[in-house]
Scaffold this active site. Structure first.
Site, short mmCIF file in Angstrom:
data_model
loop_
_atom_site.label_atom_id
_atom_site.label_comp_id
_atom_site.label_asym_id
_atom_site.label_seq_id
_atom_site.Cartn_x
_atom_site.Cartn_y
_atom_site.Cartn_z
N GLU A 34 1.30 -13.25 12.15
CA GLU A 34 2.23 -12.71 12.78
C GLU A 34 2.19 -11.35 11.47
OE1 GLU A 34 3.55 -12.08 16.12
OE2 GLU A 34 2.65 -14.47 16.41
N ARG A 80 2.15 -4.97 6.47
CA ARG A 80 1.35 -3.85 4.98
C ARG A 80 2.14 -2.86 5.68
NH1 ARG A 80 -4.97 -3.18 4.33
NH2 ARG A 80 -4.33 -0.70 3.03
N ASN A 130 0.76 2.89 -2.83
CA ASN A 130 1.95 4.09 -4.13
C ASN A 130 1.15 5.47 -4.28
OD1 ASN A 130 2.58 1.11 -4.26
ND2 ASN A 130 1.34 0.81 -6.32
N GLY A 131 -0.21 5.75 -4.11
CA GLY A 131 -0.58 6.97 -4.44
C GLY A 131 0.11 8.26 -3.69
N ASN A 180 -10.95 -2.98 -5.88
CA ASN A 180 -9.94 -1.80 -6.20
C ASN A 180 -10.42 -1.70 -7.59
OD1 ASN A 180 -7.06 -2.81 -5.35
ND2 ASN A 180 -8.38 -1.16 -4.04
N ASP A 205 0.85 -1.68 -0.23
CA ASP A 205 -0.07 -0.30 0.04
C ASP A 205 0.77 1.42 -0.08
OD1 ASP A 205 -2.35 1.68 0.16
OD2 ASP A 205 -3.08 1.02 2.15
C1 IPE Z 1 -5.39 -2.87 -0.02
O1 IPE Z 1 -4.88 -1.39 -0.83
C2 IPE Z 1 -5.20 -3.79 -1.52
C3 IPE Z 1 -3.86 -3.61 -2.36
C4 IPE Z 1 -3.03 -3.35 -1.90
C5 IPE Z 1 -4.05 -4.20 -3.79
P1 IPE Z 1 -6.07 -0.38 -0.54
O2 IPE Z 1 -5.19 1.11 -0.61
O3 IPE Z 1 -7.11 -1.00 -1.95
O4 IPE Z 1 -6.54 -0.40 1.05
P2 IPE Z 1 -7.65 0.93 1.74
O5 IPE Z 1 -8.73 1.15 0.69
O6 IPE Z 1 -6.70 1.21 1.94
O7 IPE Z 1 -8.54 0.00 2.82
C1 IPE Z 2 -1.96 0.38 -3.64
O1 IPE Z 2 -1.04 1.45 -3.43
C2 IPE Z 2 -1.93 -0.83 -4.68
C3 IPE Z 2 -2.79 -0.86 -5.21
C4 IPE Z 2 -4.39 -0.36 -3.88
C5 IPE Z 2 -3.92 -1.21 -6.03
P1 IPE Z 2 -2.72 2.65 -3.26
O2 IPE Z 2 -2.94 3.21 -4.92
O3 IPE Z 2 -3.12 2.06 -2.33
O4 IPE Z 2 -1.65 3.95 -3.07
P2 IPE Z 2 -2.60 5.49 -1.52
O5 IPE Z 2 -3.07 4.19 -0.83
O6 IPE Z 2 -3.43 5.50 -2.22
O7 IPE Z 2 -2.09 5.75 -1.36
MG MG Z 3 -4.12 2.05 -0.89
#
Ligand code: IPE
Ligand code: IPE
Ligand code: MG
Length: 251
Positions: A218, A199, A33-34, A79, A31
């Site tokens: 764990e 995570r 990347n965004g 997603n 998690d």
């Molecule tokens: C969890 O991340 C799903 C993946 C890493 C593929 P999300 O970014 O989708 O989860 P939430 O929305 O923060 O719970």
């Molecule tokens: C994880 O990064 C990638 C996927 C869930 C596919 P995010 O895209 O959820 O990144 P944030 O949570 O917005 O930072």
């Molecule tokens: Mg995310």
């Protein structure tokens, strides 16, 4: 799909790594990347692209460390609700990743496995996915288990349906339902449960990842964003795990 003996062997945790020691099965919720992109005023897709480099680094590190199964949560059932352009960028990155890693996976004896709903992926992604599954089917060094269009609730739902169908058609009795039978009908059938779930990006939640399978895993949550995550921190987390005491409800 997973019927050959080498797969069975590598899916079963060797006795020496139960309890302390290196985790046999590591599962990662990748998690952040965004947020990584946002911090740099870049498009979210740039974050996903950088995230792919981390995937490569962690797959290689896992293989070097002797991890048996590496599960990566790459795309959840939820997603699909992201903007269309982001979903298609993610699919494109996945396709490129699989194509580019075919040689590396063959060289490093890594077997690809998929959990989730690969049938929901676009035809061009499915094509390279099934090609890679076939190409790596006999590899026995490590399982790279990709969770694609995966949801823990969907996993449980499809399991219930399959078992119900078997009861209706008289293949099994209601009395035959036990924990093992349930585990055998989840997408992860034949894979040992995760010893460690990592995570990245600090969220204290499971986000519909493996639900049944993580009953006694764990957990390790790091604030590092996935594109900034790397081998050094990964190894630190594995060492942290080695010092944990797993009780499984006992004293
Ligand atoms: C969890 O991340 C799903 C993946 C890493 C593929 P999300 O970014 O989708 O989860 P939430 O929305 O923060 O719970
Ligand atoms: C994880 O990064 C990638 C996927 C869930 C596919 P995010 O895209 O959820 O990144 P944030 O949570 O917005 O930072
Ligand atoms: Mg995310």
């Amino acid at each position: 799909m997973n019927s050959n003996p080498s797969f069975q062997e590598q899916s079963t945790r060797p006795l020496k790594s139960s309890g302390v020691g290196l985790p046999w099965h590591v599962a990662i919720i990748m998690d952040g990347n965004g947020r990584w992109a946002k911090k740099r005023l870049l498009n979210r897709v740039k974050g996903h692209e950088r995230g792919m480099n981390t995937v490569r680094e962690i797959v290689t590190a896992s293989r070097e460390m002797g991890i048996g199964i590496l599960t990566l949560y790459a795309f959840s059932t939820e997603n699909w609700q992201r903007p269309k352009y982001e979903v298609s960028a993610l699919m494109n990155i996945l396709r490129r990743f699989l194509k580019s890693e075919q040689t590396e996976m063959t060289k490093n004896n890594i077997r690809l496995n998929v959990i989730g709903q690969p049938d929901r992926l676009s035809a061009n992604v499915q094509k390279v996915l099934f090609e890679t599954l076939e190409l790596t089917a006999d590899n026995s060094g490590m399982v790279l288990n990709l969770a694609l269009s995966y949801g823990g609730r969907n996993d449980i739902t499809q399991m219930v349906r399959t078992i119900a169908q078997k009861i209706i058609t008289g293949k099994i009795d209601v009395e035959a339902i036990d924990e093992q039978l349930i585990a055998d009908h989840l997408y992860t059938a034949k894979l040992a449960d995760p010893d460690l779930v990592i995570r990245t990006s600090g969220e204290m939640r499971i986000s519909n990842f493996l639900l049944w399978q993580i009953a006694y895993s764990e957990l390790f949550i790091t604030n590092t964003l996935w594109p900034d995550f790397g081998k050094a921190e990964f190894i630190q987390i594995l060492h942290d795990y080695e010092h944990r005491e797993r009780r499984f409800g006992k004293v």
